[in-house]
Design a protein around this motif. Sequence first.
Motif, PDB file in Angstrom:
ATOM      1  N   VAL A 232       0.841  -1.204   0.000  1.00  0.00           N
ATOM      2  CA  VAL A 232       0.000   0.000   0.000  1.00  0.00           C
ATOM      3  C   VAL A 232       0.873   1.250   0.000  1.00  0.00           C
ATOM      4  N   LYS A 233       1.919   1.260   0.810  1.00  0.00           N
ATOM      5  CA  LYS A 233       2.812   2.416   0.880  1.00  0.00           C
ATOM      6  C   LYS A 233       3.498   2.656  -0.451  1.00  0.00           C
ATOM      7  N   LEU A 234       3.913   1.584  -1.103  1.00  0.00           N
ATOM      8  CA  LEU A 234       4.583   1.726  -2.395  1.00  0.00           C
ATOM      9  C   LEU A 234       3.632   2.219  -3.475  1.00  0.00           C
ATOM     10  N   GLU A 235       2.418   1.673  -3.478  1.00  0.00           N
ATOM     11  CA  GLU A 235       1.440   2.105  -4.482  1.00  0.00           C
ATOM     12  C   GLU A 235       1.048   3.564  -4.259  1.00  0.00           C
ATOM     13  N   ALA A 236       1.033   3.989  -2.997  1.00  0.00           N
ATOM     14  CA  ALA A 236       0.672   5.379  -2.686  1.00  0.00           C
ATOM     15  C   ALA A 236       1.721   6.362  -3.198  1.00  0.00           C
ATOM     16  N   ARG A 247      -4.070   0.896  -4.595  1.00  0.00           N
ATOM     17  CA  ARG A 247      -3.843   1.195  -3.180  1.00  0.00           C
ATOM     18  C   ARG A 247      -5.145   1.140  -2.395  1.00  0.00           C
ATOM     19  N   ASP A 248      -6.197   1.746  -2.957  1.00  0.00           N
ATOM     20  CA  ASP A 248      -7.496   1.765  -2.279  1.00  0.00           C
ATOM     21  C   ASP A 248      -8.076   0.355  -2.155  1.00  0.00           C
ATOM     22  N   ARG A 249      -7.889  -0.466  -3.182  1.00  0.00           N
ATOM     23  CA  ARG A 249      -8.391  -1.840  -3.125  1.00  0.00           C
ATOM     24  C   ARG A 249      -7.653  -2.639  -2.045  1.00  0.00           C
ATOM     25  N   LEU A 250      -6.342  -2.466  -1.994  1.00  0.00           N
ATOM     26  CA  LEU A 250      -5.550  -3.194  -1.010  1.00  0.00           C
ATOM     27  C   LEU A 250      -5.910  -2.764   0.413  1.00  0.00           C
ATOM     28  N   LYS A 251      -6.155  -1.488   0.601  1.00  0.00           N
ATOM     29  CA  LYS A 251      -6.545  -0.999   1.923  1.00  0.00           C
ATOM     30  C   LYS A 251      -7.874  -1.619   2.345  1.00  0.00           C
ATOM     31  N   GLU A 252      -8.776  -1.809   1.404  1.00  0.00           N
ATOM     32  CA  GLU A 252     -10.058  -2.434   1.714  1.00  0.00           C
ATOM     33  C   GLU A 252      -9.865  -3.909   2.059  1.00  0.00           C
TER      34      GLU A 252
END
Length: 259
Positions: A232-236, A247-252
Motif C-alpha cells: 500500500v505504501k509503495l502504491e501510494a 492502493r485503495d483496493r488493497l486498503k479495503e
Amino acid sequence: MALHPPLSPRQCRLSLKPYARQTFKLLLGCVSIVSLATSVALADYVPPSDSHPYGPTPPLGTRTGSCGKASRGKLAALAPLSHVGQTTATHPTFVWYVPDAESYPISLWLYGYDGNGKPIPLRQIGSLQSKQGIMHYQLPLDQAGLSSGQNYLWEVTLVCKSSGDHNVQLLRTNIAVVAMPATLQASLAKMSDHLQRASLYAKAGFWYDALAETLVTSQKQPFTITLLEDLVKLEASSTSKEAKEQRDRLKEVIRVERQ
C-alpha cells in the motif's frame, strides 16, 4: 494469623476448579501464541531497483463493478502495479481477492509478450470457482513452467449475473521471472521456517515468493497483512491512476481481513 508458604505452580493448578483450570490453560495458550507472533518479524518488502511496468500499463481492477449486495469491495490482484513484481519460481503462485460471497465461475489467463510488447495468450486455467476472501493458485508442477528472464501478464476474470445482466470482473498485472541470486539461494538453503524465508524473499525484492511463503503458514493472516501494508505504501508513492486505485483496493482488503 498464621502465614502459609506460597503454593507451587502445580499446587496452584490443582487448587483451581475445573472450569478455572480450563481458563488457565486458555490463557497460557494465548500467551504462547502472542509470544510466537511477536518473536518473528517479517522484513519490509523492498521492490527491485531495476523493475518497471513492462509495455503499456495493463488495466487492473474491476471492469463493471461488484456482483451483488454481499460484495465487500472490488476484485483485486494482491500484487504490485506501480512496478513489476518479480519471482524466482517457474511455477509461481498467483494471489487475488474476491469480494463477493456467492461463488462464480472464474478463470486465470497467462500471457506472454511479443517483440512489440503486445500480450499473446499462452494458456487458460478454467474450471475454478470463486470464494470470498483471498484466493491463490500455483501453476501445477507437472506442467510446463514459465521461463526465467521473461515477463508475463496474468489475468483473472470472474463472470457473474446481476439484475439480469452478465457482469465481468477483470484484473490484470505483470510478473517477471528472474534467476535467483546465489546469495539468496545460499541463505534460503539454511532456512526451513516459512516466515523466515518470506522475510528473505521480501528483502530481496521477490514479491510473489514472499507472499506465497506467508500463505502456507498456520499463522498467515498477520504476516500476509504486513506485506500488503508495505505494498500500500509503495502504491501510494506512485502518481498513476491505476496505482492509486490499487492502493485503495488493497486498503479495503486489509480492513476486511482484520475483521
